[in-house]
Scaffold this motif. Structure first.
Motif, PDB file in Angstrom:
ATOM      1  N   UNK A 402       0.863  -1.181   0.000  1.00  0.00           N
ATOM      2  CA  UNK A 402       0.000   0.000   0.000  1.00  0.00           C
ATOM      3  C   UNK A 402       0.911   1.247   0.000  1.00  0.00           C
ATOM      4  N   UNK A 403       0.471   2.249  -0.737  1.00  0.00           N
ATOM      5  CA  UNK A 403       1.239   3.502  -0.803  1.00  0.00           C
ATOM      6  C   UNK A 403       0.409   4.651  -0.272  1.00  0.00           C
ATOM      7  N   UNK A 404       1.109   5.610   0.315  1.00  0.00           N
ATOM      8  CA  UNK A 404       0.456   6.847   0.762  1.00  0.00           C
ATOM      9  C   UNK A 404       0.575   7.868  -0.357  1.00  0.00           C
ATOM     10  N   UNK A 405      -0.553   8.388  -0.809  1.00  0.00           N
ATOM     11  CA  UNK A 405      -0.526   9.381  -1.890  1.00  0.00           C
ATOM     12  C   UNK A 405      -1.057  10.710  -1.364  1.00  0.00           C
ATOM     13  N   UNK A 406      -0.487  11.797  -1.889  1.00  0.00           N
ATOM     14  CA  UNK A 406      -0.898  13.131  -1.484  1.00  0.00           C
ATOM     15  C   UNK A 406      -2.136  13.539  -2.269  1.00  0.00           C
ATOM     16  N   UNK A 407      -3.120  14.038  -1.591  1.00  0.00           N
ATOM     17  CA  UNK A 407      -4.350  14.442  -2.252  1.00  0.00           C
ATOM     18  C   UNK A 407      -4.767  15.805  -1.700  1.00  0.00           C
ATOM     19  N   UNK A 408      -5.115  16.705  -2.602  1.00  0.00           N
ATOM     20  CA  UNK A 408      -5.429  18.064  -2.169  1.00  0.00           C
ATOM     21  C   UNK A 408      -6.639  18.131  -1.242  1.00  0.00           C
ATOM     22  N   UNK A 410      -8.178  15.517   0.589  1.00  0.00           N
ATOM     23  CA  UNK A 410      -8.129  14.696   1.807  1.00  0.00           C
ATOM     24  C   UNK A 410      -6.734  14.631   2.432  1.00  0.00           C
ATOM     25  N   UNK A 411      -5.816  15.454   1.983  1.00  0.00           N
ATOM     26  CA  UNK A 411      -4.421  15.470   2.430  1.00  0.00           C
ATOM     27  C   UNK A 411      -3.712  14.183   2.006  1.00  0.00           C
ATOM     28  N   UNK A 412      -4.057  13.046   2.615  1.00  0.00           N
ATOM     29  CA  UNK A 412      -3.430  11.781   2.228  1.00  0.00           C
ATOM     30  C   UNK A 412      -4.504  10.713   2.033  1.00  0.00           C
ATOM     31  N   UNK A 449      -8.369   9.737   8.388  1.00  0.00           N
ATOM     32  CA  UNK A 449      -9.027  11.036   8.286  1.00  0.00           C
ATOM     33  C   UNK A 449      -8.691  11.917   9.480  1.00  0.00           C
ATOM     34  N   UNK A 450      -8.753  11.298  10.669  1.00  0.00           N
ATOM     35  CA  UNK A 450      -8.462  12.058  11.884  1.00  0.00           C
ATOM     36  C   UNK A 450      -7.016  12.536  11.900  1.00  0.00           C
ATOM     37  N   UNK A 451      -6.101  11.630  11.528  1.00  0.00           N
ATOM     38  CA  UNK A 451      -4.679  12.001  11.491  1.00  0.00           C
ATOM     39  C   UNK A 451      -4.420  13.082  10.439  1.00  0.00           C
ATOM     40  N   UNK A 452      -5.111  12.960   9.323  1.00  0.00           N
ATOM     41  CA  UNK A 452      -4.929  13.961   8.248  1.00  0.00           C
ATOM     42  C   UNK A 452      -5.415  15.332   8.688  1.00  0.00           C
TER      43      UNK A 452
END
Length: 815
Positions: A402-408, A410-412, A449-452
Motif C-alpha cells: 500500500x502507498x500513501x498518496x498526497x491528495x489536495x 483529503x491530504x493523504x 481522516x483524523x490524522x490527516x
C-alpha cells in the motif's frame, strides 16, 4: 509574480523629451527611467535639424515608450516621429503645460533616499529642459501607473560626449545588432552582438548591448578593458574556471535587486506580500552561492602574477570585489543561520532551518510525529489486508505494498493496485472507498481522516510560521540593495571581458590589441579582416587587406572595382574594427592603430519606403544630406555606391561633389566605394585623396572574370559589370551585345562623338574627318593637362607615382 510585473520588466526604460527651439538652435532635454534600477537619467544637449544626437541616444538606451512635446514645426515633428518609428518606440505627445517644474525640488525630496539631500542636485537643476522631462516622468509613474517611488530612486546625469555616436543607419549597415528587417549580403541573424555574446549571465548580455551601442571615447578607460582582455587571454586556468563554472550559476541579479528595492520600503511584514516568496528565496540562495563563487574568483585573481596589468586588475576587480565581499559578510552569516541547506540538497525545497526558531522547531517535530503515525497506520492496514491473522504470513507471494498518496482534498489517501481492490472492498465498514482510477484504487479510513485533519492543521501553522520568517529574511536581505548593485556592475563587467577573451582565444584567426591614439592622425590596419564574414562561412581562405590613411595626405580613400569584388566588405570591416577597438575588444588584424572617433556615419546599401513616398534614390540623398550636415572632423564616414539611383552623369556629379565636400569641408576620414571610376581623378586634382582598387583578372580567351578580393593601390578603369552579368547566366546573345555596346560607348570621347556613333545614318562617313580632327584636338588638350599635373609635383617621388599611375592612360590617348 504578477503578469503586469513581467511585462514591466521586459520593458525596462521609459523616456521623456523636451525640445526648445530658440534662434534656430535646438536645445534637447531628455530623461530616462529604469524600472529595474529605479534610476532617473538626465541629459541636455544642442542637436542639429536631423536630431542625430537624439537618435543615437535612443539607440543606446532603447526605451519602449517616450513622451515628447510638439515643436510647432511640421518638418521637425515629422523627423522626431520618424526617429520613434525607426527605433520602435511608442510615442505620446504632451502639452507644454505638463512640463511645469514649479514643485520639482519638493518632488525630488520625496523620491530620493532618506539619507540623501536635495542640495546634492544643484547641477541637475542647471539642465532646465532635462528637469522638465524628469517632472513629467515622476508624475506619470505616480498618477498613471500608481507606482510608489518614494525614497527609492537615484537621479544621475548622462554625458553623451563620453560615447561614440552611432545612428540607426550605422547599426543596420554594419550588422551591429540583430534585426529581422535587416537584409544584406550577410546572414541577418549574424550580428556583431551575436558574434561577441559568450556571456553566461543576463546582466552581462545587457552590458554587452550597452557597450556596443555606446563605444567609449576615453582612451584610458578603453585601455583598461583591453588590459583585462589581454590578461584573460593569457591566463587559461582563471579564464576557464570563471567562464565554465562560476558565471553559469549567477541568477538574474538585476531583477532580484528590483524586487528587493520594492520590498525594502516595507518596514513591517505585510499580510499581502506582493511577490512570490519562494521565487525570491531561491534567487537569494543563488545570490549566496554566487558570492561564495566570487570569493574563489577573488583569490584566483589575487594569485595572478602579471606586473604589466597588475594596476588595472586591482582597480577594476580586486579592490571592488574585496570591498563588496566584506560588505556581504553579515548577509552570508544570516543566510547560513536561516536557511536549511540540507533540505535544499536532499529534496530541492527552500525552507527556513528549524534550528533558527524554537516555535518553528516545535511545530516541525509535531508535524513529523503525525507523519510517523500515518505511516504506522499504513503498516497496520497493510498487515490487515495482506497477512494471515494466525501465522502472520502474507496471503500471497507477489504482493504490492500500500502507498500513501498526497491528495489536495483529503491530504493523504491509501493506494493499492487495481488487482487488490477486491481485498479492500470486502471490508467496506472498515475501509472507505474514494475512487477507482485506471490502474489504482484509492481509499481511506476513519483513523487516517483524523490524522490527516491534525496533520493539515499542524502543516498550516508550520507554513504560516515559515512564511513569516521567510518574509523577515527577504526584508533583511533587501537592505543590501546598494551592495548588490555594486556586485552587479562587477559581475557584468567581468562577464563581458571574459566573453571577449573567449572569442579571441577560441578564434581560428588572429586577433590583436589595437593601439588607440587621442587626436591621432593615422588609421593603420595590417591584414585586416571582416570578423562576421570569416566566421560565418568559416573562410580559412579569407583574403586580408591593409589600410593606411593619414589625416593630411590620405583621409579620403576612393575604392573602385567590380561588383562582388570586395569593396563593401573592405569599407565595412574597417569601421567594425574601429567600433571593436573603442568597446575594448581585440580586433581581426595583424596590427591596428586608430584615432578616437566621435561618430561613425554610413551611406551603405539601397532601400526604399514606397508607403511613405520615399524612393531608393531619395533615401540615399536623405542619408547623404544627414552625413554632410552632421559629421565633424573626428568622424569616420563610409560611402558605398552613392548616386546609382539616377542617370550616370547625375550620379557621377553627385558622388564627385559629395566626396569633394567631405575632403575640403569636413576633413574627416572617409572610405568611398564607387563604380564611377572617373571619381578617381580627384586624387590628381586635390590633396588628401588616394585611390585603391579591387584586384580582378580577366581571362581573355574564355572572357571570364576572376575576383582576387585583394585591395591594391591605384584606381580601376573598369567596372566589369558585364562579366558579373555573365556569372549570373544571362543569355550569350545578351552578353555579346552588352560587350559590343560597352566597347562602343567607352570609345566615345565627347558628347558629339558619342552621338555620332550611336546614330546609324549615311552621313556618318562624311563626318569621319571632322571626328578625327576633334579627337586629335581633345587628345592634345588632355595630354597638355596631364603633363601639367605631372610637372606640378613637389618632389621626385610624387612625380614618379603620378607618372606610373597615368602611364597607360597617356599611352592610350597619345596613340
Amino acid at each position: 509574480m504578477e503578469n503586469n510585473e513581467n511585462v514591466e520588466l521586459k520593458e525596462e526604460h521609459i523616456a521623456c523629451v523636451f525640445i526648445d527651439t530658440k534662434k534656430y538652435q535646438k536645445s534637447v532635454g531628455v530623461c530616462f527611467f529604469d524600472y529595474l534600477k529605479y534610476e532617473f537619467l538626465m541629459t541636455e544637449f544642442i542637436d542639429n535639424g536631423y536630431f542625430t544626437a537624439l537618435e543615437s541616444l535612443f539607440i543606446q538606451k532603447s526605451p519602449f515608450k517616450c513622451f515628447y512635446n510638439s515643436t510647432n514645426d511640421v518638418v521637425d515633428d515629422e523627423r522626431i516621429l520618424n526617429i520613434f518609428s525607426m527605433c520602435n518606440i511608442q510615442s505620446f505627445v504632451l502639452d507644454k503645460r505638463k512640463y511645469d517644474i514649479t514643485n520639482l525640488r519638493e518632488e525630488i525630496k520625496l523620491i530620493i533616499s532618506q539619507d540623501d539631500d536635495v542640495r546634492n542636485y544643484d547641477k541637475h537643476f542647471e539642465l532646465e529642459n532635462g528637469c522638465k522631462c524628469l517632472m513629467v516622468l515622476i508624475n506619470y509613474l505616480r498618477v498613471n501607473e500608481y507606482k510608489d517611488i518614494h525614497n527609492k530612486c537615484s537621479i544621475n546625469i548622462h554625458n553623451i560626449n563620453l560615447y561614440m555616436r552611432l545612428d540607426k543607419a550605422a547599426i543596420s549597415s554594419l550588422n551591429i545588432l540583430p534585426s529581422t528587417k535587416n537584409v544584406s549580403c550577410y546572414n541577418s541573424n549574424m550580428s556583431l552582438l551575436s558574434f561577441l555574446n559568450k556571456c553566461n549571465t543576463s546582466i552581462g548580455y545587457k552590458k554587452l548591448v550597452s557597450w556596443l551601442t555606446q563605444p567609449l571615447r576615453d582612451v584610458t578607460e578603453i585601455n583598461k578593458r583591453l588590459d583585462m582582455v589581454e590578461l584573460f587571454i593569457k591566463e587559461d586556468d582563471t579564464r576557464n574556471s570563471i567562464f565554465c563554472n562560476f558565471l553559469k550559476r549567477v541568477p538574474e541579479l538585476d531583477k532580484l535587486n528590483h524586487y528587493l528595492k520594492e520590498i525594502n520600503q516595507n518596514n513591517e511584514v505585510q499580510v499581502n506580500f506582493k511577490y512570490n516568496e519562494e521565487m525570491i528565496l531561491k534567487d537569494i540562495i543563488k545570490l549566496y552561492y554566487s558570492i561564495l563563487d566570487f570569493k574563489q574568483i577573488y583569490f584566483g585573481l589575487v594569485s595572478i602574477k602579471n606586473r604589466k596589468h597588475e594596476g588595472t586588475l586591482n582597480e577594476m576587480f580586486i579592490k571592488p570585489l574585496h570591498g563588496t565581499l566584506n560588505q556581504f559578510a553579515k548577509l552570508l552569516s544570516m543566510i547560513e543561520m536561516t536557511i536549511d541547506f540540507k533540505e535544499i540538497e536532499e529534496n530541492k525545497q527552500y525552507l527556513i532551518s528549524t534550528n533558527f526558531d524554537d516555535e518553528l522547531k516545535r511545530i516541525c517535530n509535531e508535524k513529523n510525529g503525525l507523519m510517523k503515525k500515518i505511516k504506522d497506520h499504513k503498516e497496520d492496514v497493510e498487515n490487515d489486508l495482506f497477512c494471515d491473522k494466525y501465522d502472520r504470513r502474507y496471503k500471497r507471494i507477489n504482493k504490492e505494498d500500500i502507498k500513501i498518496v498526497n491528495c489536495n482534498t483529503n491530504v493523504f489517501l491509501f493506494r493499492v493496485s487495481k488487482k487488490d481492490c477486491s481485498l479492500v472492498q470486502q471490508q467496506k465498514k472498515k475501509y472507505i472507498s474514494i475512487r477507482m482510477n485506471k490502474n489504482e484504487f484509492l481509499f481511506t479510513t476513519n483513523t487516517l481522516k483524523k490524522l490527516c485533519k491534525e496533520y493539515d492543521d499542524c502543516l498550516y501553522v508550520y507554513k504560516t510560521l515559515q512564511s513569516e520568517i521567510v518574509r523577515k529574511t527577504i526584508i533583511a536581505v533587501a537592505t543590501y540593495t546598494p551592495v548588490i548593485e555594486k556586485f552587479i556592475d562587477i559581475v557584468s563587467t567581468l562577464d563581458v571581458l571574459i566573453s571577449f577573451s573567449v572569442v579571441c582565444y577560441n578564434s581560428p584567426f588572429s586577433y590583436v590589441r589595437p593601439i588607440l591614439v587621442e587626436n591621432g592622425e593615422n588609421v593603420i590596419m595590417k591584414r585586416s579582416r571582416h570578423p562576421l564574414l570569416e566566421i560565418q562561412h568559416n573562410l580559412n581562405s579569407f583574403i586580408p587587406n591593409d589600410i593606411f590613411m593619414n589625416k593630411q595626405k590620405s583621409r579620403l580613400v576612393i575604392v573602385t572595382g567590380p561588383n562582388m569584388g570586395g569593396k563593401s566588405t573592405y569599407i565595412r570591416q574597417t569601421t567594425i574594427i574601429c567600433i571593436l577597438s573603442q568597446i575594448g575588444m581585440f580586433v581581426p588584424c595583424d596590427y591596428c592603430e586608430i584615432p578616437i572617433f566621435s561618430q561613425i556615419m554610413c551611406r551603405v546599401g539601397a532601400s526604399d519606403f514606397q508607403l511613405k513616398g520615399i524612393s531608393t534614390f531619395l533615401s540615399e540623398m536623405i542619408e547623404a544630406s544627414a552625413i554632410v550636415k552632421n559629421a565633424d572632423e573626428n568622424s569616420m564616414i563610409i560611402v558605398d555606391e552613392l548616386g546609382r539611383g539616377t542617370s550616370t552623369y547625375e550620379g557621377l556629379g553627385i558622388s564627385w561633389s559629395f566626396a569633394k565636400y567631405i575632403l575640403d569641408n569636413i576633413k574627416c576620414f572617409c572610405l568611398f566605394a564607387t563604380h564611377f571610376h572617373e571619381i578617381s581623378n580627384l586624387a590628381y586634382d586635390s590633396k588628401g585623396v588616394i585611390n585603391r582598387h579591387v584586384e580582378t583578372v580577366i581571362d581573355q580567351k574564355q572572357n571570364k572574370i576572376c575576383f582576387l578580393y585583394e585591395i591594391k593601390d591605384g584606381a580601376s578603369n573598369k567596372s566589369y559589370g558585364v562579366s558579373v552579368a555573365e556569372i549570373a547566366k544571362l543569355p550569350k546573345e545578351v552578353i555579346k551585345k552588352a560587350y559590343e555596346k560597352v566597347e562602343e560607348l567607352e570609345s566615345a570621347e565627347n558628347k558629339y562623338y558619342l552621338k555620332g556613333k550611336l546614330v546609324n545614318t549615311n552621313e556618318a562617313s562624311t563626318q569621319t574627318i571632322d571626328e578625327k580632327y576633334e579627337k586629335k584636338i581633345w587628345n592634345y588638350t588632355k595630354i597638355k593637362d596631364e603633363i601639367h599635373q605631372l610637372l606640378s609635383s613637389s618632389n621626385e617621388t610624387e612625380f614618379l607615382n603620378k607618372f606610373i599611375s597615368k602611364r597607360n592612360y597617356l599611352k592610350e590617348i597619345y596613340i
